[in-house]
Design an enzyme around this catalytic site. Structure first.
Site, PDB file in Angstrom:
ATOM      1  N   GLU A  56     -19.868 -44.513 -25.955  1.00 23.25           N
ATOM      2  CA  GLU A  56     -19.678 -43.673 -24.773  1.00 23.25           C
ATOM      3  C   GLU A  56     -20.771 -42.599 -24.738  1.00 23.25           C
ATOM      4  OE1 GLU A  56     -16.486 -40.735 -24.647  1.00 23.25           O
ATOM      5  OE2 GLU A  56     -16.008 -41.426 -22.627  1.00 23.25           O
ATOM      6  N   CYS A  67     -14.340 -39.821 -17.644  1.00 26.63           N
ATOM      7  CA  CYS A  67     -13.903 -40.795 -18.659  1.00 26.63           C
ATOM      8  C   CYS A  67     -13.922 -42.211 -18.105  1.00 26.63           C
ATOM      9  CB  CYS A  67     -12.512 -40.430 -19.171  1.00 26.63           C
ATOM     10  SG  CYS A  67     -11.307 -40.313 -17.862  1.00 26.63           S
ATOM     11  N   GLU A 122      -5.380 -39.031 -24.218  1.00 21.70           N
ATOM     12  CA  GLU A 122      -6.199 -39.661 -23.171  1.00 21.70           C
ATOM     13  C   GLU A 122      -7.650 -39.534 -23.619  1.00 21.70           C
ATOM     14  OE1 GLU A 122      -4.653 -41.255 -20.963  1.00 21.70           O
ATOM     15  OE2 GLU A 122      -2.678 -40.339 -21.088  1.00 21.70           O
TER      16      GLU A 122
HETATM   17  P1  NAD Z   1     -13.731 -33.162 -27.202  1.00 22.28           P
HETATM   18  O1  NAD Z   1     -12.847 -34.165 -27.836  1.00 22.28           O
HETATM   19  O2  NAD Z   1     -14.921 -32.714 -27.928  1.00 22.28           O
HETATM   20  O3  NAD Z   1     -12.899 -31.819 -26.885  1.00 22.28           O
HETATM   21  C1  NAD Z   1     -11.731 -31.843 -26.090  1.00 22.28           C
HETATM   22  C2  NAD Z   1     -10.898 -30.618 -26.408  1.00 22.28           C
HETATM   23  O4  NAD Z   1     -10.440 -30.700 -27.753  1.00 22.28           O
HETATM   24  C3  NAD Z   1     -11.651 -29.290 -26.278  1.00 22.28           C
HETATM   25  O5  NAD Z   1     -10.801 -28.332 -25.700  1.00 22.28           O
HETATM   26  C4  NAD Z   1     -11.952 -28.942 -27.736  1.00 22.28           C
HETATM   27  O6  NAD Z   1     -12.078 -27.562 -27.959  1.00 22.28           O
HETATM   28  C5  NAD Z   1     -10.714 -29.487 -28.440  1.00 22.28           C
HETATM   29  N1  NAD Z   1     -10.880 -29.812 -29.854  1.00 22.28           N
HETATM   30  C6  NAD Z   1     -12.004 -30.205 -30.497  1.00 22.28           C
HETATM   31  N2  NAD Z   1     -11.743 -30.387 -31.812  1.00 22.28           N
HETATM   32  C7  NAD Z   1     -10.433 -30.113 -31.996  1.00 22.28           C
HETATM   33  C8  NAD Z   1      -9.572 -30.110 -33.133  1.00 22.28           C
HETATM   34  N3  NAD Z   1      -9.995 -30.443 -34.357  1.00 22.28           N
HETATM   35  N4  NAD Z   1      -8.269 -29.744 -32.968  1.00 22.28           N
HETATM   36  C9  NAD Z   1      -7.814 -29.406 -31.731  1.00 22.28           C
HETATM   37  N5  NAD Z   1      -8.582 -29.377 -30.634  1.00 22.28           N
HETATM   38  C10 NAD Z   1      -9.875 -29.744 -30.751  1.00 22.28           C
HETATM   39  O7  NAD Z   1     -14.101 -33.745 -25.762  1.00 22.28           O
HETATM   40  P2  NAD Z   1     -15.052 -33.110 -24.649  1.00 22.28           P
HETATM   41  O8  NAD Z   1     -16.452 -33.229 -25.114  1.00 22.28           O
HETATM   42  O9  NAD Z   1     -14.517 -31.795 -24.230  1.00 22.28           O
HETATM   43  O10 NAD Z   1     -14.782 -34.114 -23.414  1.00 22.28           O
HETATM   44  C11 NAD Z   1     -15.399 -35.352 -23.294  1.00 22.28           C
HETATM   45  C12 NAD Z   1     -14.483 -36.463 -23.767  1.00 22.28           C
HETATM   46  O11 NAD Z   1     -13.249 -36.430 -23.057  1.00 22.28           O
HETATM   47  C13 NAD Z   1     -15.070 -37.837 -23.491  1.00 22.28           C
HETATM   48  O12 NAD Z   1     -14.890 -38.638 -24.623  1.00 22.28           O
HETATM   49  C14 NAD Z   1     -14.217 -38.353 -22.332  1.00 22.28           C
HETATM   50  O13 NAD Z   1     -14.140 -39.748 -22.237  1.00 22.28           O
HETATM   51  C15 NAD Z   1     -12.898 -37.746 -22.644  1.00 22.28           C
HETATM   52  N6  NAD Z   1     -12.054 -37.703 -21.444  1.00 22.28           N
HETATM   53  C16 NAD Z   1     -11.007 -38.584 -21.352  1.00 22.28           C
HETATM   54  C17 NAD Z   1     -10.212 -38.601 -20.206  1.00 22.28           C
HETATM   55  C18 NAD Z   1      -9.052 -39.567 -20.068  1.00 22.28           C
HETATM   56  O14 NAD Z   1      -8.227 -39.349 -19.200  1.00 22.28           O
HETATM   57  N7  NAD Z   1      -8.972 -40.612 -20.872  1.00 22.28           N
HETATM   58  C19 NAD Z   1     -10.478 -37.718 -19.162  1.00 22.28           C
HETATM   59  C20 NAD Z   1     -11.554 -36.826 -19.299  1.00 22.28           C
HETATM   60  C21 NAD Z   1     -12.338 -36.829 -20.451  1.00 22.28           C
END
Ligand code: NAD
Length: 494
Positions: free
Chosen positions: A398, A300, A266
């Site tokens: 975004e 998001c 997601e």
């Molecule tokens: P992010 O992708 O930076 O991190 C998300 C999670 O992934 C965190 O727990 C992080 O520690 C982990 N992560 C980072 N690198 C990783 C790797 N290499 N391997 C495994 N895990 C890893 O996102 P964020 O900054 O925490 O959140 C914002 C983003 O989330 C925005 O892009 C937003 O659109 C998206 N989002 C999407 C939805 C949806 O339902 N589509 C909902 C909420 C947020």
């Protein structure tokens, strides 16, 4: 701002390193690396969490695997799981004041929104409690010779779920991923974002009080490269459910594919708000402002680009600008605040980079456009005017902050072309009072979730998922049940 931490919240606020939650108990990490958790409203350090090591993840996954196969969990009947989940929901509800306070402290959101988030999580657990007793397969007519045959399918738990969450709605994320796992009889290793890990640790501890057997829910804290990656690549994890950025989603998909795990992604969005010529123009500015400034635009599905008919553009942009200019930004614990700080210094800097880039590329700042206050990660609610649809970063990428870009269009075909001109496909909102125009628009929009005459909302029964670069698979509703079970086909000759 002065506040008194509630006693249970206080225990999460010591500056010592917090333990992980593994196999039904607080488990000190085997890692000597720790991460500071900040209060984004004050920049103070709230707590330190472990940057969990591979040994920690092994412990958590092994506990989840044992609970799945040999523990109390598989011995429970579906209606016993349902009862435990309903009790869990009641306990979460009882702890609303503590959870809401902790959520505001770690995330920065408004207290009233934190309360709503707790209540959404309670609803989610109650909703999926109901699903526990309603998972079904089917009987099938098969045309096999030699004997009579009875064929059926059965859905069984997919296994250990590895869940990786972002920071924007931490309590909701915990509920969205944990509740269906419990309903389906799975066990879970959940990694909250390193920015907002406290509420997940708090919620996991509450599960014991509800009678969730040990090992069923495990929490690993830490960064993505270590803690997240160790979950993704662990051979005993059967399914990854990831919510986060598109960039990281691609890495996760590749990591999961190496051990042929199922995965749901997601991801991000750049969601259009389409204001049709026939829309009730008096309602739209308020709706659009809510759609972008709620949770500081860190949603998001936030509507971050708005398309307006040429003849109404100037008036509308002025109205939206005056709503933004009139908003009071401040600490989420202050009941007069209408918008809080962004989650972290790093994120605030990123949002400010986009705002500066918008200014440099010639878009006009109608409201906001600056950082606020000396302390805290505050950015003013910002409205950019870009009537000519210049192809600039703030319109295509975004930002995930309180920044909306207005663009003018000429006719419905032009509107749909502009709205779809994105690599994402998460959500869209459409404002119209004309049924025919509405259907024409809905049919052509490339978005997984569309809201008409309403800013975006969520409901546990409403599947969520994006097209294109916004993700793979769906979450919530019956989709999570499908995603957390595997289908077994059986043929019996008689
Ligand atoms: P992010 O992708 O930076 O991190 C998300 C999670 O992934 C965190 O727990 C992080 O520690 C982990 N992560 C980072 N690198 C990783 C790797 N290499 N391997 C495994 N895990 C890893 O996102 P964020 O900054 O925490 O959140 C914002 C983003 O989330 C925005 O892009 C937003 O659109 C998206 N989002 C999407 C939805 C949806 O339902 N589509 C909902 C909420 C947020």
């Amino acid at each position: 701002m002065e506040y008194t931490a509630l006693p249970k919240v206080q225990s999460f606020l010591n500056k010592e390193q917090l333990p992980l939650f593994i196999d039904g108990k607080q488990q000190p990490s085997q890692s000597d690396k720790k991460i500071a958790v900040h209060n984004p409203a004050t920049e103070d350090i709230l707590a330190y969490i472990p940057n969990a090591s591979k040994a920690d993840t092994d412990l958590a996954v092994n506990a989840a695997h044992k609970a799945l196969n040999d523990g109390q969990w598989p011995k429970l009947l579906a209606n016993q799981r349902e009862k435990i989940m309903l009790k869990y929901a009641d306990i979460i509800e009882k702890n609303e004041p503590e959870l809401a306070q902790l959520l505001v402290l770690e995330h920065g959101k408004l207290y009233v929104d934190a309360q709503k988030e707790v209540s959404a999580a309670v609803n989610c657990f109650r909703y999926y409690a109901g699903w526990s007793t309603k998972i079904e397969g089917s009987t099938l007519d098969v045309s096999l010779g030699g004997a009579s045959h009875f064929a059926y399918t059965k859905r069984e738990p997919i296994g250990v779920i590895g869940a990786i969450a972002p920071w924007n709605v931490p309590i909701m994320m915990y509920a969205w991923k944990t509740a269906p796992a419990l309903a389906c009889g799975c066990t879970i290793v959940f990694k909250p974002s390193e920015e907002t890990p406290l509420t997940a640790l708090f919620m996991a501890e509450l599960s014991l009080e509800a009678g969730v057997p040990e090992g069923v829910i495990n929490i690993i804290t830490g960064d993505g490269q270590n803690a997240g990656n160790n979950i993704v690549t662990h051979p005993l994890v059967s399914k990854i459910t990831f919510t986060g950025s598109t960039e990281v989603g691609k890495i996760i998909g590749q990591g999961a594919a190496k051990t042929l795990k199922e995965f749901t992604l997601e991801l991000g969005g750049k969601n259009p708000v389409l204001v049709l010529d026939d829309a009730d123009i008096t309602k739209v500015p308020k709706g659009a402002a809510k759609g972008i400034f709620y949770n500081q635009g860190q949603v998001c599905v936030s509507g971050s680009r708005i398309y307006l008919p040429k003849n109404k553009y100037d008036n509308f942009v002025a109205d939206l600008g005056s709503i933004a200019n009139g908003m009071k930004t401040g600490n989420g614990l202050d009941s007069t605040s209408q918008m809080g700080p962004l989650v972290s210094q790093k994120h605030m800097q990123n949002v400010m980079r986009y705002i500066d880039s918008g200014k440099q590329s010639g878009a006009e700042v109608v409201a906001g456009g600056s950082k606020l206050f000396d302390k805290g990660y505050y950015v003013a609610p910002t409205v950019f005017s870009n009537p000519e649809n210049k192809n600039i970063d703030i319109l295509t990428e975004e930002i995930f902050g309180p920044v909306i870009v207005a663009v003018a269009y000429d006719g419905i075909d032009d509107l749909i072309q502009k709205a779809n001109d994105t690599s994402y496909g998460l959500a869209a909102s459409v404002w119209t009072n004309n049924v025919s125009n509405m259907h024409k628009t809905l049919e052509k929009l490339n978005a997984g979730m569309i809201y008409v005459n309403s800013p975006v909302r969520s409901d546990p029964n409403l599947p969520l998922g994006g097209f294109n670069q916004s993700g793979i698979g769906n979450e919530l509703g019956s989709e999570s049940i499908k995603a957390y079970t595997r289908l077994k086909s059986v043929v019996i000759a008689y």
